[in-house]
Scaffold this motif. Structure first.
Motif, PDB file in Angstrom:
ATOM      1  N   MET A   2     -38.490 110.097  83.627  1.00  0.00           N
ATOM      2  CA  MET A   2     -37.311 110.098  84.320  1.00  0.00           C
ATOM      3  C   MET A   2     -37.714 110.249  86.123  1.00  0.00           C
ATOM      4  SD  MET A   2     -35.233 112.915  81.920  1.00  0.00           S
ATOM      5  CE  MET A   2     -36.724 114.121  82.111  1.00  0.00           C
ATOM      6  N   PHE A  45     -35.785 107.582  89.032  1.00  0.00           N
ATOM      7  CA  PHE A  45     -35.165 108.356  90.106  1.00  0.00           C
ATOM      8  C   PHE A  45     -35.932 107.703  91.323  1.00  0.00           C
ATOM      9  CE2 PHE A  45     -36.649 111.223  93.548  1.00  0.00           C
ATOM     10  CZ  PHE A  45     -35.573 111.417  94.142  1.00  0.00           C
ATOM     11  N   TYR A  75     -34.714 104.299  92.010  1.00  0.00           N
ATOM     12  CA  TYR A  75     -33.349 104.240  92.433  1.00  0.00           C
ATOM     13  C   TYR A  75     -33.223 104.303  93.935  1.00  0.00           C
ATOM     14  CZ  TYR A  75     -28.362 105.405  92.965  1.00  0.00           C
ATOM     15  OH  TYR A  75     -27.138 105.506  93.604  1.00  0.00           O
ATOM     16  N   VAL A  93     -29.470 114.196  94.754  1.00  0.00           N
ATOM     17  CA  VAL A  93     -28.390 114.610  93.723  1.00  0.00           C
ATOM     18  C   VAL A  93     -27.428 113.436  93.453  1.00  0.00           C
ATOM     19  CG1 VAL A  93     -26.229 115.907  93.710  1.00  0.00           C
ATOM     20  CG2 VAL A  93     -28.050 116.940  94.821  1.00  0.00           C
ATOM     21  N   HIS A 124     -29.365 111.089  90.849  1.00  0.00           N
ATOM     22  CA  HIS A 124     -29.146 111.799  89.468  1.00  0.00           C
ATOM     23  C   HIS A 124     -27.690 111.503  89.004  1.00  0.00           C
ATOM     24  CE1 HIS A 124     -32.946 113.549  90.512  1.00  0.00           C
ATOM     25  NE2 HIS A 124     -33.182 113.826  89.243  1.00  0.00           N
ATOM     26  N   LYS A 125     -26.899 111.556  89.738  1.00  0.00           N
ATOM     27  CA  LYS A 125     -25.462 111.354  89.278  1.00  0.00           C
ATOM     28  C   LYS A 125     -25.368 109.851  88.751  1.00  0.00           C
ATOM     29  CE  LYS A 125     -20.750 111.378  90.819  1.00  0.00           C
ATOM     30  NZ  LYS A 125     -20.006 112.178  89.633  1.00  0.00           N
ATOM     31  N   LEU A 149     -28.667 111.078  85.140  1.00  0.00           N
ATOM     32  CA  LEU A 149     -29.877 112.122  84.912  1.00  0.00           C
ATOM     33  C   LEU A 149     -29.251 113.393  85.073  1.00  0.00           C
ATOM     34  CD1 LEU A 149     -32.826 109.922  86.224  1.00  0.00           C
ATOM     35  CD2 LEU A 149     -32.744 110.652  84.014  1.00  0.00           C
ATOM     36  N   GLU A 150     -30.036 114.140  84.237  1.00  0.00           N
ATOM     37  CA  GLU A 150     -29.945 115.548  84.404  1.00  0.00           C
ATOM     38  C   GLU A 150     -30.831 115.938  85.611  1.00  0.00           C
ATOM     39  OE1 GLU A 150     -30.589 119.450  81.628  1.00  0.00           O
ATOM     40  OE2 GLU A 150     -29.845 117.489  80.541  1.00  0.00           O
ATOM     41  N   MET A 151     -30.586 116.844  86.339  1.00  0.00           N
ATOM     42  CA  MET A 151     -31.203 117.491  87.607  1.00  0.00           C
ATOM     43  C   MET A 151     -32.244 118.287  86.746  1.00  0.00           C
ATOM     44  SD  MET A 151     -30.374 116.732  90.816  1.00  0.00           S
ATOM     45  CE  MET A 151     -30.774 118.242  91.761  1.00  0.00           C
ATOM     46  N   GLY A 208     -37.114 114.855  95.638  1.00  0.00           N
ATOM     47  CA  GLY A 208     -36.944 114.850  94.124  1.00  0.00           C
ATOM     48  C   GLY A 208     -37.912 114.904  93.156  1.00  0.00           C
ATOM     49  N   TYR A 265     -38.980 117.810  90.247  1.00  0.00           N
ATOM     50  CA  TYR A 265     -39.578 117.301  88.834  1.00  0.00           C
ATOM     51  C   TYR A 265     -40.956 118.005  88.399  1.00  0.00           C
ATOM     52  CZ  TYR A 265     -36.156 113.799  87.682  1.00  0.00           C
ATOM     53  OH  TYR A 265     -35.017 113.401  87.276  1.00  0.00           O
TER      54      TYR A 265
END
Lengths: 475, 475
Positions: free
Chosen positions: B1, B5, B8, B143, B146-147, B151-153, B463, B467
């Protein structure tokens, strides 16, 4: 004839006070550009008075313009006047100034500063009453008395009156040098009435002034101011070096620590020591003047000797450092420490600079700092010492005895009055400082005053002094 | 995940730069009352961004009014926001500020300070790019990613954003204390991205700050300023005493001379000494920063240890003395020397004040001066030291390795960031300083910049850090 003159002054004192009232009413503040017109108006007032009294020759000299923070301002004229030109008589040049210090009611004056008021202690309150309109008018009163009485003046008088004294006498010095061989050619001696008695009870003659050598000590480190959090402890800080150096200049009890300085000071002889007997000054006058009992010396003699005839060193401030209220954690990049030495005979200006420069360089080298240091003398004015045995002083002393029935104190001053030196150097003539006012007149403070008695007896004194000069010449 | 991120962020970096461009365009200068509306406008920009990204709860707190030299000015709001509230996850509080330092093109900027410009070195120039709009938007970018990805934070995030950091964080501290048991109740750790890499090449985690104790040393002598000609040599001068005292505080090579100060300093262990191996810093960086080769210590290790973990003492200035250009022969009546000590573990604030007070009093007594002296600590902020072994630091170190492929430097700073201590004291939680920008960003200077790579990799780092926290918890 001197008796007639003295009687006239006594009788006409209220007229003289009227003259002073008119002069004080003109707010001739030389430091205020908005008052510059009033300074000019004051010069015209004096010119009119002198012309009305038949000064044979009233002229002005134009010192040109002043650069007031970038704006040109016309400088008020130097007023020159001659009363009498008998080659058989001595010629005395009197200097005075017709400008005054600033004054505002809201500064704390009890009365309007530009309205002369006599209080119940017979003090004439008003800006310029003592500094220096009273003394200037004193000379004019002397001329008036002679004219009214139909009496011949005992000497030839020349006037030199300026309107910028409270602002550094801008433009005057070159004119004195230019006129040395011209308007001032026949001058035998110079008399300045622009200082004060030592205390409040006894007149004095002033024969010495200290000089002053001003220094800028610059320490430069970083290229810009730094944050003490980020750089504190890692770089040589200019302030640390500056404080180390300036702390080595003078001890807390006022001893100058620059080696060799005292070697130049003229030894105190027994004869000079005697001149400090019976001076009209008490320790409380020092305490009153400074508002605190912080005297270094326990005797009046010690105080006056250290004011007049020994050098002193004062730390004035730091340019480039943080100076506001509050907290700021700056490491200043370049700081300039300011200090000055009051000099006395026989200290040489160049020698003082040489000793200070060598000492500061030696001390800086001991610091092992990577900062750079520079010490320069930014200004040096010489000390001045006249001989109290000169005929002008002898005449003045006799005049004091005649008018006040006491022998005057022989005093010096700790500060400098640069024009004194200029007259001495330009005309090569003796200069006498013959004060009219008292030590508590508050010349540059609120509620400036001139005691009625000082104005009236002072006018008598100025005239009597001229008679004593003439009498001495005749002997 | 985390890979998704990171990809992205890499792909959408130009969108993130657009976000920064919009933020920089709002001149939110907190020290300028004419810009206060812009500071408010900047808070609205952030609130809109956070709401658009679905922060579940966006609130503001009103710190009330500021007294700006007698005029009341409304203080910009504290923006609070919550992203996620899963009790199974850790909750990280991120702090940042949305106000900026003043900036004018005529200060020497190469481009308009409020227009974000990317130069050919891929640096994003603009006021606030690095301090602190870039880092604040970095969190918002996380944020957004993730949105967008659905994805869940990995953790719950809470924001605390203020608009007065460059003006002393006025009004913030009481709100942090008020919200400690409320909005900030579930916070497990605090992360602040508002400082810089040590140099320009390697990321760092910052775990320590020096404290500062500021002192006012007042010497009072006469009741009013005196003329050095009249009084020099006859009275105890406050400046002489002040310079004598302040010259005894620190040696030219930076050693604090106050007895007992170093007894309080935590000894340097071998383990700590090792943390100074291989730090990304070279001596020329100190020379470049100060613009001069005035380093006290010859090794980088010495420089950094004296910046971070040894105390220092700086002289800042004198209040009440002459500070202008030119010459003035004043004897100042009352002078206040300003100096401060940067403090480190285990120096106690009270102990520092006690040692300084005793020393200065002892030294003043040796002067035998009749002046009066007073020494007060006007302000004291404690030092701060976190444990780099805390899970938040461990997670951040792993995140640096993931994004930058290097182990981060472990650094401290010489200055103080008071909000760090406030969060630690109010919330009783670990605080991590995780910088985004480089040491040469010029945060408070002209031409402030944030390298494109620092903004993009920095967003990845923030980020990745979240994680790593989640991963560590799962272990």
């Amino acid at each position: 004839m001197v008796e007639q003159f003295i009687e006239y002054v006594e009788k006409h004192q209220n007229d003289f006070i009227e003259r002073l009232r008119k002069a004080v009413a003109i707010p001739s503040v030389s430091s205020d550009p908005n008052r510059r017109q009033d300074v000019f108006r004051m010069s015209e007032f004096l010119i009119d008075e002198l012309k009305a009294l038949g000064a044979i020759n009233v002229e002005t000299r134009d010192p040109g313009q002043q650069d007031f923070h970038g704006t040109p301002l016309p400088l008020p004229p130097i007023v020159l006047a001659t009363v009498g030109n008998d080659p058989a008589k001595k010629t005395i040049l009197v200097y005075g100034h017709y400008d005054v210090q600033p004054a505002l009611l809201e500064d704390g004056w009890n009365t309007d500063p530009f309205t002369l008021v006599e209080n119940d202690k017979q003090q004439l309150l008003g800006r310029g009453s003592s500094d220096d309109k009273g003394p200037v008018l004193g000379w004019i009163n002397v001329v008036e008395a002679h004219k009214s009485l139909g009496l011949e003046m005992p000497v030839n008088l020349k006037f030199c009156l300026e309107g910028m004294e409270e602002s550094g006498s801008e433009g005057l010095e070159p004119i004195i040098y230019q006129e040395a061989d011209k308007y001032f050619k026949d001058v035998d001696s110079v008399c300045i009435s622009d200082n004060y008695w030592l205390g409040t009870t006894k007149p004095c003659l002033t024969y010495g002034l200290r000089g002053v050598s001003y220094f800028h000590l610059t320490v430069q480190g970083p290229a810009r101011d730094l944050h003490s959090g980020v750089f504190g402890g890692t770089v040589h800080e200019p302030m640390t070096d500056l404080f180390a150096l300036m702390s080595k200049l003078v001890s807390p009890d006022g001893k100058i620590l620059v080696p060799g300085i005292y070697d130049q000071v003229r030894p105190l002889t027994d004869a000079e020591e005697k001149t400090y007997d019976n001076l009209a000054f008490e320790m409380h006058e020092l305490h009153d003047a400074v508002g605190s009992a912080i005297n270094i010396h326990d005797s009046v003699r010690g105080v006056l000797q250290h004011r007049w005839r020994f050098p002193s060193l004062s730390l004035h401030g730091v340019e480039g450092a943080f100076y506001s209220p509050g907290d700021k954690t700056v490491v200043p990049a370049r700081v300039v420490g300011k200090f000055s030495i009051r000099t006395v005979p026989d200290m040489g200006l160049d020698k003082v600079t040489e000793l200070v420069t060598k000492y500061i360089n030696d001390e800086f080298n001991k610091l092992n700092s990577k900062n750079t240091m520079k010490i320069v003398c930014s200004h040096a004015g010489n000390h001045w010492l006249a001989s109290p045995e000169h005929w002008s002083y002898v005449a003045a002393a006799k005049a004091v005895e005649r008018v006040y029935k006491v022998k005057p104190d022989l005093t010096r001053e700790g500060g400098s009055i640069p024009i004194t030196l200029t007259f001495q150097d330009a005309l090569k003539r003796n200069v006498l400082l013959l004060p009219m006012g008292r030590g508590d007149d508050g010349a540059h403070s609120i509620n400036e005053k001139l005691d009625r008695s000082n104005y009236v007896e002072g006018t008598k004194l100025l005239g009597a002094y001229l008679y004593e000069i003439a009498a001495a010449k005749a002997e």
